[in-house]
Design a protein around this motif. Structure first.
Motif, short mmCIF file in Angstrom:
data_model
loop_
_atom_site.label_atom_id
_atom_site.label_comp_id
_atom_site.label_asym_id
_atom_site.label_seq_id
_atom_site.Cartn_x
_atom_site.Cartn_y
_atom_site.Cartn_z
N LEU A 171 0.82 -1.21 0.00
CA LEU A 171 0.00 0.00 0.00
C LEU A 171 0.85 1.25 0.00
O LEU A 171 0.42 2.30 -0.51
N GLY A 172 2.07 1.14 0.56
CA GLY A 172 2.97 2.28 0.53
C GLY A 172 3.39 2.66 -0.88
O GLY A 172 3.75 3.81 -1.13
N LEU A 173 3.36 1.70 -1.81
CA LEU A 173 3.75 1.98 -3.19
C LEU A 173 2.57 2.00 -4.15
O LEU A 173 2.59 2.75 -5.13
N TRP A 174 1.52 1.18 -3.89
CA TRP A 174 0.38 1.17 -4.82
C TRP A 174 -0.32 2.53 -4.85
O TRP A 174 -0.66 3.03 -5.92
N VAL A 227 1.81 -7.04 -9.00
CA VAL A 227 3.27 -6.95 -9.00
C VAL A 227 3.79 -6.66 -7.59
O VAL A 227 4.79 -7.26 -7.15
N LEU A 228 3.12 -5.80 -6.87
CA LEU A 228 3.57 -5.46 -5.51
C LEU A 228 3.38 -6.63 -4.54
O LEU A 228 4.20 -6.83 -3.64
N LEU A 237 3.62 -9.77 -5.43
CA LEU A 237 4.71 -10.69 -5.80
C LEU A 237 6.05 -10.20 -5.27
O LEU A 237 6.85 -10.99 -4.74
N THR A 238 6.32 -8.91 -5.41
CA THR A 238 7.61 -8.40 -4.94
C THR A 238 7.69 -8.42 -3.42
O THR A 238 8.77 -8.65 -2.85
N ALA A 239 6.56 -8.18 -2.73
CA ALA A 239 6.56 -8.30 -1.27
C ALA A 239 6.89 -9.73 -0.85
O ALA A 239 7.63 -9.95 0.12
N THR A 240 6.36 -10.70 -1.58
CA THR A 240 6.65 -12.10 -1.28
C THR A 240 8.13 -12.40 -1.46
O THR A 240 8.77 -13.03 -0.61
#
Length: 252
Positions: free
Chosen positions: A120-123, A228-229, A231-234
């Motif tokens: 949520l900080g980037l979305w 994408v976020l 997936l990248t968090a994972t």
């Protein structure tokens, strides 16, 4: 020693292992400051959580407003848990740091907080910038800038958590399940009503409790960013787990 030096000192704080920059990008002094001021960070995030629920339509104040309005009023009540994504994320980070200060750190909360801060900080900045004309037309510039920079600050907070968490795989699995489910109901299979992501410019209310219109390609751009976020968090959570284990092995 100056006050700033005291606040950025490592004395009494969890050890800072030597990890790659991509899982520990903050300077040591910034990490120490964040942990030293954890109580203040918790309070700020709790205020942000309260504002976030108000933003989505939970209005105990002003008394002239219905208690449930705006996006929550347009969403079937059975799906309300999936609407206020950012305030839930700030609640997770407040709980993670708050429990740590009380000596009761919880790995599941820590990893949920990391996912929430990253995603949520980037979305939110992504959609604020991608659809800036629509957002600035609907919001005063100070509110637009507040939303932009407060969410970027959430991303920074998330990188404090490796100091107080081991990022166990079971906790990562729970976070993937929760945020993966959010992606499904936010963009693909809403279960009830229409998709439940944060309202974007151009969306219109269909009817109370029925949902909102979803315009293309705005919907697809927001969906791609969210997936994408997640997936990248994972990747970052699992990479943090691996690098923490490697750092432990080097010390033993």
């Amino acid at each position: 020693m100056s006050l700033l030096a005291d606040l950025t000192a490592a004395d009494g704080l969890p050890e800072r292992p030597d990890l790659p920059w991509y899982v520990a990008p903050l300077p040591r002094a910034v990490e120490n400051l964040g942990l030293r001021l954890a109580a203040l960070v918790v309070a700020i995030n709790l205020v942000g959580t309260a504002f976030g629920f108000w933003y989505y339509g939970f209005h105990p104040l002003p008394l002239s407003d219905p208690l449930i309005t705006w996006q929550l009023a347009g969403t079937p009540p059975s799906m309300w848990a999936f609407v206020p994504d950012s305030p839930v994320a700030t609640l997770f980070i407040a709980l993670a740091l708050g429990l740590w200060t009380l000596g009761r750190s919880n790995e599941y909360v820590n990893v949920l907080a990391f996912f929430g801060c990253w995603k949520l900080g980037l979305w939110t900045p992504l959609v604020l910038l991608a659809f800036a004309d629509g957002f600035t037309a609907a919001n005063p510039l100070p509110m637009y800038l507040f939303l932009l920079f407060s969410h970027l600050a959430m991303t920074v907070e998330g990188f404090l958590l490796y100091r107080i968490s081991e990022f166990p795989v079971r906790a990562v699995a729970v976070a993937v399940a929760w945020y993966g489910l959010n992606d499904v109901v936010d963009y693909f299979l809403p279960v009830a009503g229409t998709p439940h992501h944060t309202l974007l410019p151009g969306q219109q209310l269909i009817g109370p409790g029925e949902g909102f219109t979803h315009l293309s390609p705005t919907h697809e751009i927001a969906a791609a960013g969210a997936v994408v976020l997640t997936l990248t968090a994972t990747f970052l959570a699992l990479a943090t787990r691996v690098k923490l284990l490697e750092a432990t092995d080097r010390r033993s």
